[in-house]
Enzyme design. Structure first.
Site, PDB file in Angstrom:
ATOM      1  CE  LYS A  29      -0.674  -0.055   5.023  1.00 20.29           C
ATOM      2  NZ  LYS A  29       0.084   1.157   5.334  1.00 20.29           N
ATOM      3  CB  THR A  30       3.985   2.269   1.757  1.00 22.64           C
ATOM      4  OG1 THR A  30       3.427   1.934   3.028  1.00 22.64           O
ATOM      5  CG2 THR A  30       4.791   3.549   1.891  1.00 22.64           C
ATOM      6  CD  GLU A 215      -2.098   1.504   8.407  1.00 18.94           C
ATOM      7  OE1 GLU A 215      -3.142   0.841   8.364  1.00 18.94           O
ATOM      8  OE2 GLU A 215      -0.966   0.978   8.434  1.00 18.94           O
ATOM      9  NE  ARG A 606       1.383  -7.796  11.087  1.00 18.09           N
ATOM     10  CZ  ARG A 606       1.078  -7.018  10.063  1.00 18.09           C
ATOM     11  NH1 ARG A 606       1.896  -6.059   9.705  1.00 18.09           N
ATOM     12  NH2 ARG A 606      -0.028  -7.204   9.364  1.00 18.09           N
TER      13      ARG A 606
END
Length: 672
Positions: A29-30, A215, A606
């Protein structure tokens, strides 16, 4: 550099109208946000200073800005705003504060300042820490929902709510009087500004030609309202989020903001990012299967080209000590057997207290570790208060520092007196400390109150004059003696050892200041070196030391599941996967398991390569041992992706319950 996939390209190239990008964990997403900024500047010729990107943490904002800077030339990126929501709100307020009746140089209250002000606003009520915390949470929630004190009073349905609402009203009045704002005001006040001053809103809408929000699932009501106000009818925005990773409801985040977006913007385009660049497919299969038990606004299925990977291991332990032993030994074993580094490992847990035993085991095996979210030296109360004294010495206009120290230690200067000082300072457009030094203040205060203020003011001016000799810390030490600082620290400490440790912290700060001043005694090396520079350099040094600590490479990471969001590690341990821990007891009692399941999902995603889950069959609490039940979430994992270790004692929760019910039935027959 890996090229953008088709979904990412689609998100980058959509610039007409509102866009929602549902970005699964590890889906890049970044990259979408940074490449979209590049696309807007280079292809659509939008000046960088008319693009705003917001996220939730300073760390995320710094990372995003660094990545954008790598893609753009220096001239192309000039004026680009990449910040947190609160930094954006602060930028707006610094330019427009007069419209809201604030002076320039307004103070931002920290959590302790807020509690003190709430305490003052309760006006002669008996107050304990629990009540203060409850009222503080209520006020924060009201502000997040854009509820005014008057509305809170009108809608209060029980005495406790009414008390909190009246405290809210008094608290807001005190904030305005002291020319101060709290953290929630940085979002609330800009929305109120735009509500009441359409011409200001129009100016900012012209300033923001495209807004990008990271976010998005973590936005609260006020933040969503600010997004709408800044983008207006043209709705030139891109919001990126994942409803499956919404884990901050307790601080106001609303997953329904995604639903509201669809209702408010019928023309909204939705793009799904489902290709994961982080984890093996087994880990993603587990995550997908678990999260399907939650209701969904948008269905997605994460997939990866990283291969199937190793099975997820579930390892039951006899008790919590055995669990800590297993995790510590497994880390050391994998390091020795596979040549892994300690930084490749992370241990995640639901609550901070779960790390205590593990820390002891890691220390015994000489395994280096770091706990995320540790308290900065300058965040400690005894240091923060002393720094407020020093800040006021070097900057008499620092109203925030004045408010922190005026009654610390106590000087019997009440809230009513401070409110009158604040009103006088506002009328004269001067700082609070300057107001204390003006003769005209005498007309506003009672004789006794004025005498106390004069006593403080005269003493502080003397200390300030003494501190002009910046080659010595003698004046600062005299300041601490004058206010009996050590005695105050002892009165605020639960145990003598705690007090001595805090006093030692103060001594460490004084020693550091002394060294810095002595290093520059030679006028040829630095004629103008001052206490102000020493203080500024100390704060900078603390920040740099924290960053160095964060970058100190070879350590195992220990952190809560909340703190782990946005991070990734090759090898992850999820500890304490038991009923009443994960899911948490409060969520079970409230029958609100969806966020706990999302927290479990965040923990799973994670992991890049290896994932081990542990739970304890027996725990101790208040000196008593009790049996535990494995988390219901373990039953939701796909059986073909997991390995149950210690099969003789570790049975899935459903099987354990069946055995327990059979025993109970047999016992009833015997008793019958």
């Amino acid at each position: 550099m890996i090229p953008l996939n088709a979904a990412q390209q689609s998100a980058v190239h959509h610039t007409q109208g509102p866009l929602l990008v549902i970005a699964g964990a590890g889906s890049g997403k970044t990259r979408v946000i940074t490449h979209k900024i590049l696309h807007l500047i280079e292809q659509h010729k939008i000046p960088a200073h008319k693009i705003v990107a917001v996220t939730f943490t300073n760390k995320a904002a710094r990372e995003m800005k660094a990545r954008v800077t790598q893609l753009l030339t220096k001239s192309n990126s000039r004026g680009l705003i990449v910040s947190t929501f609160h930094q954006l709100g602060l930028t707006i307020l610094r330019q427009e504060h007069k419209k809201l009746g604030y002076k320039s140089g307004f103070s931002i209250l920290d959590e302790q300042d807020v509690k003190q002000l709430i305490h003052d606003s309760l006006q002669h009520c008996t107050v304990d820490e629990g009540l203060l915390g409850l009222i503080q949470n209520n006020i924060s929630s009201w502000k997040n929902e854009r509820i005014s004190p008057e509305q809170a009073i009108q809608t209060a349905q029980e005495p406790a709510q009414l008390q909190a609402a009246h405290a809210y009203e008094n608290y807001q009045r005190l904030c305005k009087t002291y020319n101060a704002m709290d953290f929630d005001d940085l979002i609330l006040l800009p929305t109120q500004l735009f509500d009441t001053h359409p011409e200001v809103q129009e100016r900012w809408q012209n300033r923001v030609m495209h807004l990008l929000v990271d976010e998005y699932q973590d936005t609260n009501s006020a933040q969503y309202f600010l997004i709408r106000q800044l983008t207006g009818v043209l709705a030139r925005f891109t919001v990126v989020g994942d409803d499956d990773q919404s884990i901050y409801a307790w601080r106001g985040a609303r997953t329904k903001n995604i639903e509201i977006l669809q209702a408010d913007y019928p023309q909204l385009k939705v793009i799904m990012l489902e290709q994961n660049y982080r984890s093996t497919q087994r880990i993603l299969n587990a995550a997908n299967t678990v999260i399907k038990n939650n209701p969904h606004i948008f269905q997605k299925n994460l997939w990866s080209q990283a291969g199937l990977g190793d099975a997820i291991r579930i390892h039951p332990c006899k008790n919590e000590e055995g669990e800590a032993d297993f995790v510590a030994n497994e880390i050391l074993s994998q390091k020795l057997r596979f040549g892994r580094t300690f930084q490749d490992f992370a241990v995640l847990y639901r609550s901070n207290h779960q790390s205590r035993l593990l820390e002891i085991k890691l220390q015994a095996l000489q395994i280096p570790y770091r706990i995320s979210g540790g308290t900065s030296f300058f965040a400690r109360t005894e240091i923060k208060t002393l720094m407020a004294y020093l800040r006021l010495l070097v900057n008499p206009d620092d109203d925030n520092a004045f408010l922190r120290i005026i009654n610390t230690p106590p000087r019997e200067i009440g809230a009513a007196t401070l409110e009158k000082i604040g009103q006088y300072a506002q009328m004269r457009s001067i700082s609070l400390l300057s107001a204390c030094q003006e003769f005209g203040l005498q007309q506003q205060l009672s004789t006794k109150a004025y005498q106390r203020i004069q006593h403080f003011s005269n003493w502080f001016q003397k200390i300030s004059r003494d501190c002009e000799d910046a080659t010595s810390t003698q004046a600062i030490r005299q300041l601490l003696l004058d206010v009996d600082y050590s005695d105050w620290i002892r009165s605020q400490s639960s145990q003598p050892k705690t007090a001595e440790r805090r006093i030692a912290n103060v001594e460490q700060l004084l020693t550091s200041i002394g060294k810095m001043l002595n290093e520059h005694e030679d006028p040829e090396s630095s004629k103008n070196y001052s206490l102000e520079k020493a203080i500024g350099q100390l704060v900078l040094r603390d920040i740099l030391e924290q960053q160095a600590e964060e970058q100190d490479s070879d350590k195992v990471s220990l952190m809560t599941l909340h703190a782990a969001k946005g991070l990734e590690f090759e090898n992850v341990f999820l500890m304490g996967i038991e009923e009443e821990i994960l899911p948490h007891r409060n969520s079970i009692e409230a029958d609100s398991l969806e966020e706990e399941r999302r927290l479990f999902y965040v923990g799973i995603t994670r992991a890049q390569k290896n994932l081990i889950m542990t739970y304890s069959l027996m725990r101790s609490q208040y000196g008593e041992k009790f049996s535990t039940t494995p988390s219901r979430f373990l039953d939701e994992l796909p059986t073909n992706e997991i390995i149950w270790e210690n099969q003789d004692q570790a049975k899935p929760r459903v099987e354990q319950e069946a055995i327990a019910n059979a025993h109970l039935s047999h016992l009833r027959k015997l008793l019958g």
